[in-house]
Scaffold this motif. Structure first.
Motif, mmCIF file in Angstrom:
data_model
loop_
_atom_site.group_PDB
_atom_site.id
_atom_site.type_symbol
_atom_site.label_atom_id
_atom_site.label_comp_id
_atom_site.label_asym_id
_atom_site.label_seq_id
_atom_site.Cartn_x
_atom_site.Cartn_y
_atom_site.Cartn_z
ATOM 1 N N ALA A 200 0.934 -0.796 0.113
ATOM 2 C CA ALA A 200 -0.040 0.503 -0.411
ATOM 3 C C ALA A 200 0.729 0.979 -0.247
ATOM 4 N N LEU A 201 1.858 1.526 0.888
ATOM 5 C CA LEU A 201 2.827 2.496 0.754
ATOM 6 C C LEU A 201 3.934 2.759 -0.492
ATOM 7 N N GLU A 202 3.976 2.065 -0.966
ATOM 8 C CA GLU A 202 4.387 1.510 -2.319
ATOM 9 C C GLU A 202 3.970 1.981 -3.372
ATOM 10 N N THR A 203 2.352 1.576 -3.280
ATOM 11 C CA THR A 203 1.287 2.672 -4.727
ATOM 12 C C THR A 203 0.853 3.677 -4.062
ATOM 13 N N LEU A 204 1.520 3.960 -2.843
ATOM 14 C CA LEU A 204 1.424 5.703 -2.964
ATOM 15 C C LEU A 204 1.994 6.165 -3.346
ATOM 16 N N GLU A 205 3.259 6.205 -3.181
ATOM 17 C CA GLU A 205 4.762 6.718 -3.167
ATOM 18 C C GLU A 205 4.517 6.147 -4.268
ATOM 19 N N ALA A 207 2.385 6.388 -6.848
ATOM 20 C CA ALA A 207 1.492 7.106 -7.826
ATOM 21 C C ALA A 207 1.794 8.303 -7.560
ATOM 22 N N ALA A 208 2.488 8.663 -6.207
ATOM 23 C CA ALA A 208 2.905 10.313 -6.424
ATOM 24 C C ALA A 208 4.241 11.065 -7.021
ATOM 25 N N PRO A 232 -22.438 -0.593 -13.341
ATOM 26 C CA PRO A 232 -21.547 -1.765 -14.228
ATOM 27 C C PRO A 232 -20.081 -1.204 -13.940
ATOM 28 N N THR A 233 -19.206 -2.501 -13.948
ATOM 29 C CA THR A 233 -17.890 -2.571 -13.499
ATOM 30 C C THR A 233 -17.171 -1.587 -14.723
ATOM 31 N N ILE A 234 -16.346 -0.280 -14.164
ATOM 32 C CA ILE A 234 -14.907 0.229 -14.790
ATOM 33 C C ILE A 234 -13.696 -0.132 -15.169
ATOM 34 N N GLY A 235 -12.894 -0.015 -15.922
ATOM 35 C CA GLY A 235 -11.589 -0.799 -16.656
ATOM 36 C C GLY A 235 -10.443 0.402 -15.270
ATOM 37 N N ARG A 236 -9.300 -0.283 -16.041
ATOM 38 C CA ARG A 236 -7.645 0.458 -15.428
ATOM 39 C C ARG A 236 -7.503 1.815 -16.306
ATOM 40 N N GLU A 237 -8.191 1.986 -17.016
ATOM 41 C CA GLU A 237 -7.746 3.804 -17.099
ATOM 42 C C GLU A 237 -9.146 4.551 -16.769
ATOM 43 N N PHE A 238 -9.388 4.605 -16.285
ATOM 44 C CA PHE A 238 -10.474 5.100 -15.354
ATOM 45 C C PHE A 238 -10.009 5.176 -13.800
ATOM 46 N N LEU A 239 -9.687 3.452 -14.014
ATOM 47 C CA LEU A 239 -8.712 4.063 -12.684
ATOM 48 C C LEU A 239 -7.418 5.028 -12.440
ATOM 49 N N LEU A 240 -6.696 4.943 -13.238
ATOM 50 C CA LEU A 240 -5.430 5.499 -13.936
ATOM 51 C C LEU A 240 -5.727 7.362 -13.437
ATOM 52 N N ARG A 241 -6.915 7.014 -14.504
ATOM 53 C CA ARG A 241 -7.392 9.145 -15.414
ATOM 54 C C ARG A 241 -7.793 9.710 -13.354
ATOM 55 N N GLU A 244 -3.921 9.864 -10.770
ATOM 56 C CA GLU A 244 -4.243 11.429 -11.733
ATOM 57 C C GLU A 244 -4.992 12.735 -12.093
ATOM 58 N N GLY A 245 -5.471 12.171 -11.675
ATOM 59 C CA GLY A 245 -6.554 14.190 -11.723
ATOM 60 C C GLY A 245 -6.270 14.480 -10.555
ATOM 61 N N ASP A 246 -6.358 13.208 -9.354
ATOM 62 C CA ASP A 246 -6.257 13.615 -8.073
ATOM 63 C C ASP A 246 -5.458 14.755 -7.576
ATOM 64 N N LEU A 247 -3.948 14.206 -7.910
ATOM 65 C CA LEU A 247 -2.823 14.585 -7.569
ATOM 66 C C LEU A 247 -2.757 15.425 -8.364
ATOM 67 N N GLU A 248 -2.933 15.434 -8.771
ATOM 68 C CA GLU A 248 -2.924 17.499 -9.968
ATOM 69 C C GLU A 248 -3.888 18.429 -9.140
ATOM 70 N N ALA A 249 -5.272 17.757 -8.618
ATOM 71 C CA ALA A 249 -5.325 19.062 -7.687
ATOM 72 C C ALA A 249 -5.207 19.218 -6.578
ATOM 73 N N GLY A 250 -3.883 18.270 -5.485
ATOM 74 C CA GLY A 250 -3.525 18.154 -4.577
ATOM 75 C C GLY A 250 -4.281 17.367 -4.187
ATOM 76 N N VAL A 251 -4.442 16.241 -4.225
ATOM 77 C CA VAL A 251 -5.210 15.423 -3.200
ATOM 78 C C VAL A 251 -4.246 14.370 -2.972
ATOM 79 N N ARG A 252 -4.246 13.957 -1.236
ATOM 80 C CA ARG A 252 -3.001 13.500 -1.377
ATOM 81 C C ARG A 252 -3.771 12.438 0.100
#
Length: 320
Positions: A200-205, A207-208, A232-241, A244-252
């Motif tokens: 989990a920590l490696e994933t967050l790091e 992503a940052a 309905p389920t949504i795929g990996r591209e949605f997760l990635l966007r 990235e969108g949250d990080l660009e907005a300053g969310v951590r």
């Protein structure tokens, strides 16, 4: 001596020294008495069953506290009585100051269990539960924030009645699994949780640092599905966007707690919003993940809210 030829004191001393079969026999032997206490205080219904289930897990963690092995029966019934009284107080929304027990600020339910020598046996039995039942049990007893029926129902996108049913199934199947796995080899539950925490920590790091796509490719299934309520389920591209969108907005996101089994993992995160947009995301999020061959193939995001549990509908610009 009891009909089985082994007395309660002998079983208690055996359980305290790590004999899992002895503890399983103790719980089975006193189940009728424990249930009788619950029925006398709560009446017939799911609350009585839940109180007995809660008491059994408390007993697993605290068998070492029994000072008089001959009095283990009354001790088990006392735990049930306390569990019932807690439910009655919660139902009436009444608490008295001298009855409150404040937990240690740095202790979690899982940490308490980890201190006990029998934790690996308990987790081996939990692994035997069907995934939907196991998820409900893991949230109910080991989550630090998603524990009520309503919260579990919202997190899993099922009715409250289904949560009650799954926990009831879990109680019966867990007792059976504890007996069935008493003599089996038990994996290291602490190491499994520690490995998940590191991931989990490696994933967050990652992503940052803009490397969330690498994490998805390496550790998540190509067909990973994001579940949002009944949608309905949504795929990996949605997760990635979204990330990235949250990080660009300053969310951590900051890791708060981990609960891990062989193929179900729960990451509980605190969310820090940017100062200029403090309402961008709810203050916390729980990642409910199902794994297949060690890779995440299904993710459900749940946001506990102070005003009441509700599923957050992620925007294309964010997963938090």
């Amino acid at each position: 001596m009891t009909p089985s030829g082994i007395s309660d004191p002998e079983l208690t001393l055996g359980a305290q020294s790590g004999d899992v079969a002895a503890l399983g026999l103790l719980l089975e032997r006193h189940q009728a008495g424990m249930r009788a206490v619950a029925l006398s205080l709560l009446g017939h219904g799911p609350d009585a069953d839940d109180a007995v289930q809660d008491a059994a897990l408390v007993a697993l963690r605290r068998i070492g506290d029994v000072r008089d092995p001959a009095a283990v029966g009354p001790w088990l019934r006392m735990i049930v009585r306390n569990a019932c009284r807690t439910r009655l107080r919660a139902a009436h929304d009444t608490r008295f100051l001298d009855e409150l027990v404040l937990p240690s600020p740095d202790a979690t339910p899982e940490q308490a269990l980890e201190r006990h020598a029998l934790r690996d046996w308990v987790w081996r039995a939990i692994e035997e539960l069907p995934p939907p039942v196991r998820t409900a049990v893991m949230l109910r007893h080991f989550s630090s924030r998603v524990t009520s029926y309503q919260e579990i129902a919202a997190a899993c996108a099922v009715p409250v009645g289904t949560v009650r049913s799954r926990l009831s199934q879990g109680r019966a199947k867990l007792a059976e699994a504890l007996r069935a796995t008493a003599d089996s080899a038990h994996g290291d539950a602490a190491e499994l949780a520690a490995a998940s925490r590191r991931e989990a920590l490696e994933t967050l790091e990652a992503a940052a640092r803009g490397r969330f796509a690498e994490v998805l490719a390496e550790r998540w299934s190509p067909e990973v599905a994001l579940l949002v309520g009944e949608r309905p389920t949504i795929g990996r591209e949605f997760l990635l966007r979204g990330m990235e969108g949250d990080l660009e907005a300053g969310v951590r996101q900051h890791l708060a707690h981990v609960v891990a089994s062989r193929d179900i993992t729960i990451w509980e995160m605190d969310i820090a919003n940017p100062v200029e947009n403090p309402e961008h995301c709810p203050p916390a999020v729980t990642w409910l993940m199902s794994l297949d061959k060690g890779r995440v193939h299904q993710l459900r995001l749940y946001h506990p809210r102070p005003s009441g549990p509700a599923l957050h509908d992620p925007r294309p610009s964010g997963t938090a």
